[in-house]
Structures are given as structure tokens and as C-alpha cells.
Design a protein around this motif. Structure first.
Motif, short mmCIF file in Angstrom:
data_model
loop_
_atom_site.label_atom_id
_atom_site.label_comp_id
_atom_site.label_asym_id
_atom_site.label_seq_id
_atom_site.Cartn_x
_atom_site.Cartn_y
_atom_site.Cartn_z
N MET B 1 -24.89 52.01 -16.12
CA MET B 1 -24.65 53.42 -15.81
C MET B 1 -25.92 54.22 -16.02
N ARG B 2 -26.33 54.91 -15.01
CA ARG B 2 -27.54 55.72 -15.16
C ARG B 2 -27.19 57.05 -15.85
N SER B 3 -28.15 57.53 -16.65
CA SER B 3 -27.89 58.79 -17.34
C SER B 3 -28.16 59.94 -16.37
N GLY B 4 -27.68 61.11 -16.74
CA GLY B 4 -27.96 62.27 -15.92
C GLY B 4 -26.94 62.48 -14.81
N LEU B 5 -26.04 61.50 -14.62
CA LEU B 5 -25.00 61.66 -13.61
C LEU B 5 -23.68 61.87 -14.31
N ARG B 6 -23.00 62.94 -13.98
CA ARG B 6 -21.70 63.17 -14.60
C ARG B 6 -20.68 62.31 -13.89
N VAL B 7 -19.92 61.59 -14.68
CA VAL B 7 -18.90 60.74 -14.07
C VAL B 7 -17.54 61.39 -14.27
N ASN B 8 -16.81 61.54 -13.22
CA ASN B 8 -15.48 62.12 -13.30
C ASN B 8 -14.48 60.99 -13.52
N TRP B 9 -14.26 60.66 -14.80
CA TRP B 9 -13.45 59.47 -15.11
C TRP B 9 -12.05 59.57 -14.53
N LEU B 10 -11.38 60.63 -14.88
CA LEU B 10 -9.96 60.72 -14.49
C LEU B 10 -9.82 60.84 -12.98
N GLY B 11 -10.68 61.66 -12.39
CA GLY B 11 -10.60 61.87 -10.95
C GLY B 11 -10.81 60.58 -10.19
N SER B 12 -11.83 59.82 -10.60
CA SER B 12 -12.09 58.57 -9.89
C SER B 12 -10.94 57.59 -10.10
N ALA B 13 -10.38 57.58 -11.30
CA ALA B 13 -9.25 56.68 -11.56
C ALA B 13 -8.09 57.01 -10.65
#
Lengths: 310, 255
Positions: B1-13
Motif C-alpha cells: 500500500m502506498r502512502s499518501g493515498l486515502r483508502v475508502n475501506w467501507l466504500g470499496s468493500a
């Protein structure tokens, strides 16, 4: 597709009309300037042969990548190994350990079902999926003949797969005998049951799996439905027998795994303890009901292919 | 996982689950699931309708839980749910779109495993509870219904991980999964009892056995062993599946 060779329009396009093989064969290949064809024309019969032969090759994975060969090879090896093992035991003990055909082959049924479930969709579902049916039906091939060719390929392969372990035992029993000629003479009665059992397996499995595979274009669904039908029917019958008191004779015929085992034992004149306690239905009952199941499935398959819009 | 990128955990799930469901919710498949789940309940109804003629409900329940649910429904449902999504996506090439987002790949695999696991476990548990209630009322004799509810949830998770891995690593996941269930857990396990340490079905039995006082098969793997083995399987699937998605298999043949 213009099929009238005699029209001026066709003639002006430069029609190469080959030697026709069958009577009433008016098929035409238009010369559009790409490639000439002046080989033999095989007509409907040739199409039937080609389709059957291609089907057999597809089912066995001949001329296809290694992955397509995995299931047929796996099933063949797994079903023949127990036979080899018991032949080795019988040979080493100089005939002290008797060879039991029915008991040995009965557990293999689930492997044959796996073969049918994995490979039947390779023919029927793929033809729909890759949209080759319109191409086939615009030739001399009628729908019924298409079904016949595909079914024949499937039946041949299933028959061969089911015959292999039995034939191995049969030949092995002659092979390990000290006096092959005498053994062969005394075993003449066994080749009939060997062929009959393989025919039964092929007939039912090929017809039923062909019907289910022709209903869907998704191979995975076809595979799942063939296996589910088999497993669920086995579970339903045995469950009903235990819980609801289904008559044992009826259950014996309807329960695929048990029924097959009992039939195999009876054909080879062997017995199991359960059979001694409650005598199973006669062999002809099995043959008639299996014959009927296969025939119904074929009727359904023909009906489905006639109604299918391609 | 690269830093600096916000991951939308719930949305992607949510999206992943929705995509998986779209791949699964065919009429044929749903019919199949319903038949598999209703089967033990129908038997339980017949069993209950015959009253005292039927004999001991505990024996009946253990038999139907063990063979109909543990041996058939749970693995088959997990197989259908676990393989349908990834198999279809690699076949028609949409897997590429999934892995080109910023969503971590292990997360994609984990969500898919959980989707198949939770659905399989919930459906199987529903069937267990329904069968138990129909056959023996709400009394739960000898703790057998509770034991098998826990066991099918455990089995659902383990099978889901196994079959999701198959879908990622093999081209014909459904067939290889069926070979596993029918051949490995069926025919081969009868020949070689030592295989019980590598068979999810036996782990399920091992989980159920100590929870009930009813008669269960002897010589099963211990609970500790089953739990450790299953956790390893899930971890390996998520890690190796995530690695595998770095080079997803994409066939040119569209369906």
C-alpha cells in the motif's frame, strides 16, 4: 446464404461448384477471390462426422492445451488405479484373493459423474457461448443431427471411460492366470456384464448431462447443475427412505449411487450383506428404469434444441 | 500500500460485495441454494409428522447435519459463492478494473472471502436452526443444534477461503473445487484416514464434537488444531491472493 447454384446471379459471381457427394446436395461455395476450394464436398453426412469427431476430441482434450486434458486423464487414472491394485494383490496371492468386479467399480461412479459434469458443458455450453450454432445450422446440418452428433460424442466418451476399469479387470484376470486359455473360456460370461454396465453408465450420464448443459451458456452453471442434480437426488432418496419409509425397491432403483452398486454386484453375481437381508429388484427393473431416464433426457434435449433461438 | 493515498475501506468493500452479488444472483444459482437448504428442513418436517415412529430426534439431527449440511450444503454453497465472482471477472476481463484502483489488493481478497463466508455461514446456520426446530421443537436436545451452528459458521469461513483461493489460482475453479469436495474429502479420505488433518469437513466435525453430548464419530482433529489450521488457510489465501492480484489472470476470450 444463396444456395441456388443455377441462378445467373450466382454464376456471374464466379461460383465454383464442387463434386457433390449426396443426392440433392446443392451446396455452393462462392469464389470471392480469397481462396479457391475444389476439394470433395461431404454434405450433411460429412458435417455429422466432423462434428462427432471434434466432440470426442474436445471431451478428451486431444489437440487442446494441457489444462483441457486434466479432468479426463485424472478420472481415467483414478478409476483404473484400484483395479490395478487388486489385480496386483490377486496376482501376488496366486488367485487366493478373488477379484470382485462390482464391489470395485461401484465406488467409481462419482468419478464418472464428475467427468460428465466437467466435460459435457465443453460441448453444449461452449457452442452457445461462442455463437457457432448459427454457423452450423446454416449448413446442411439440421438441429436434430447436431444433437445426435453431440450426444454420440458424449456417449462414446462416457462409455469408454466407464468401460476402461472394467476391461482392465477383465483382461487382467486372464493375464494373471497360469493357464490363460482355460480362464478365458470360463470367463466368457463376464464380457456381457462388462459391456452392459458401461453402456448403462454412458447412456444415463451422457443423456442427462447433455440435457442440463444445453440449458445454459455458462459452463460453470452447467457443471454445478449436473452435479447438484446427482448429489441432491441421492440425498433426497436416501433421506426419504430413512425418514418417510419409501419402499425399498423403489429407493434402490432411484438412489443413483446405491442403485448402481447393487446393479453392478448383481450383474457379476456378487453379493453384499444388505442384499442378502433384503433381496434387491431384478436386473431388468434397473435396465428399464435407467433406459427410460436416458430416453426422457434425450427427448428433452431434442425438444430444447428445436426451440432454442440462435 | 502506498502512502499518501486515502483508502475508502467501507466504500470499496460495499462495491466489491455488490459486484460479487451481481455475479452470483442468477435464478439457477439461487434455486440451487434454496434446494440445498430446504432439503434437511423437508426431511425434518416428515420426521416430525411421523411422531414417535421416527425414533430419537438427536440421532436424526446428527445424521442430517453431518451428511446433508456439513457434507453437502455448506461446501457447495461456499463453492458457488467463493468461485463465482473472481472466476467470472477474470474470464471477462473486469478484474483489471478492480486492481487498477487504489484499493489494497489484500483488502479486495479479504472482502470477497468474508462475503462468501458470512453468506455461507448464515444460510447454513439458518438451515441448521430450522431443521432442529422442526424435528425437536425449541428444546435443543444434547446441545446438538448449537454445536452444529458453530460448526457450519466455522466451515463456511474455511471453505470460503479455500475456494476463493482456487478461483484466483486456477482457471477452472468450480471443477477443481468439486474434485476437492468429492474426491479428496470423499473417496480418498475413506482410504487414507490420515487425510483428516487436511480436510475441512473433518475440521468441522472436530469443532462440533466437543460442543454436544450426542454420539459423534471418534478420532477427530482437536478443536485447537482445527482453529489453527483454518486461520492459517484464511491468512494464506488473503496474502497469496493479494500477491496474485499484482498480475491478475486476464483472458482475451470474453464471455
Amino acid at each position: 446464404m444463396s444456395r441456388d447454384a443455377g441462378t445467373p446471379a450466382a454464376a456471374s459471381k464466379g461460383v465454383t461448384s464442387g463434386a457433390s457427394s449426396g443426392a440433392g446436395d446443392t451446396s455452393v461455395i462462392h469464389d470471392l477471390g480469397y481462396r479457391r476450394y475444389d476439394g470433395a464436398r461431404d454434405g450433411a453426412r460429412g458435417a455429422f462426422h466432423a462434428l462427432t469427431w471434434q466432440g470426442i476430441r474436445t471431451l478428451l482434450g486431444i489437440g487442446r492445451p494441457l489444462k483441457a486434458k486434466a479432468v479426463p486423464v485424472f478420472v481415467a487414472v483414478v478409476t483404473m488405479l484400484p483395479g490395478l491394485a487388486s489385480l496386483a494383490a490377486a496376482g501376488a496371492s496366486a488367485g487366493q484373493i478373488p477379484l470382485r468386479y462390482g464391489a470395485l467399480v461401484a465406488p467409481q461412479l462419482i468419478m464418472f459423474v464428475l467427468m460428465a459434469a466437467a466435460q459435457a458443458p465443453e460441448l453444449f455450453s461452449r457452442d452457445v457461448q461462442h455463437k457457432v450454432l448459427p454457423l452450423l445450422f446454416t449448413r446442411d446440418l439440421t438441429r436434430d443431427r447436431y444433437v445426435a452428433a453431440r450426444w454420440l460424442a458424449l456417449f462414446t466418451v462416457m462409455f469408454a471411460i466407464a468401460l476402461a476399469p472394467l476391461l482392465l479387470l477383465y483382461l487382467g484376470e486372464i493375464g494373471i492366470a497360469k493357464d490363460p486359455a482355460t480362464t478365458f473360456a470360463s470367463m466368457r460370461g463376464k464380457i456381457g456384464p462388462v459391456l452392459l454396465l458401461a453402456t448403462c453408465t454412458g447412456w444415463v450420464l451422457a443423456s442427462v448431462s447433455a440435457l442440463l448443459a444445453s440449458l445454459t451458456a455458462r459452463r460453470a452453471y452447467a457443471t454445478a447443475s449436473i452435479l447438484a442434480l446427482f448429489l441432491v437426488s441421492a440425498a433426497v432418496v436416501s433421506g426419504l427412505e430413512k425418514v418417510a419409509g419409501l419402499p425399498e425397491g423403489l429407493a434402490a432403483v432411484l438412489q443413483p449411487i446405491e442403485g448402481y452398486r447393487t446393479l453392478a454386484l448383481q450383474l457379476f453375481g456378487e453379493t453384499s450383506r444388505a442384499m442378502e437381508l433384503t433381496p434387491p429388484p431384478a436386473v431388468w427393473v434397473y435396465l428399464v428404469s435407467y433406459g427410460a431416464i436416458g430416453a426422457l433426457a434425450i427427448i428433452g434435449l431434442v425438444w430444447r434444441m428445436r426451440r432454442m433461438s440462435v | 500500500m502506498r502512502s499518501g493515498l486515502r483508502v475508502n475501506w467501507l466504500g470499496s468493500a460495499r462495491v466489491l460485495v455488490r459486484l460479487a452479488w451481481a455475479r452470483t444472483g442468477g435464478t439457477l444459482l439461487v434455486t440451487g441454494l434454496v434446494v440445498l437448504l430446504l432439503l434437511p428442513m423437508v426431511f425434518a418436517m416428515i420426521f416430525a409428522s411421523r411422531g414417535s415412529l421416527s425414533g430419537d430426534p438427536v440421532e436424526f439431527l446428527v445424521r442430517s447435519y453431518d451428511s446433508l449440511l456439513g457434507g453437502m450444503a455448506t461446501p457447495l454453497i461456499a463453492l458457488l459463492l467463493g468461485t463465482s465472482a473472481f472466476s467470472a471477472e477474470s474470464e471477462d476481463g473486469t478484474l483489471l478494473y478492480l486492481v487498477t484502483t487504489t484499493t489494497p489488493r489484500w483488502w479486495i481478497v479479504l472482502v470477497r472471502v468474508c462475503f462468501a463466508a458470512v453468506l455461507t455461514g448464515a444460510l447454513s446456520a439458518l438451515a441448521v436452526w430450522g431443521t432442529g426446530t422442526l424435528a425437536a421443537g425449541s428444546s435443543d436436545p444434547e446441545g446438538v443444534t448449537t454445536a452444529y451452528t458453530v460448526s457450519v459458521f466455522f466451515g463456511g469461513f474455511t471453505y470460503a477461503a479455500l475456494f476463493t483461493a482456487l478461483a484466483l489460482f486456477t482457471r477452472r475453479a468450480l471443477v477443481s473445487g468439486l474434485v476437492y469436495v468429492l474426491f479428496w474429502e470423499g473417496a480418498l479420505s475413506d482410504l487414507f484416514p490420515a487425510l483428516q488433518y487436511l480436510s475441512v469437513r473433518q475440521w468441522m466435525r472436530g469443532i462440533a464434537a466437543p460442543l454436544t453430548t450426542a454420539d459423534t464419530p471418534a478420532d477427530l482433529p482437536s478443536v485447537t488444531y482445527a482453529l489453527v489450521a483454518a486461520s492459517l488457510l484464511v491468512l494464506i489465501t488473503v496474502y497469496a491472493g493479494g500477491r496474485k492480484l499484482h498480475a491478475p489472470r486476464i483472458s482475451r476470450m470474453g464471455t
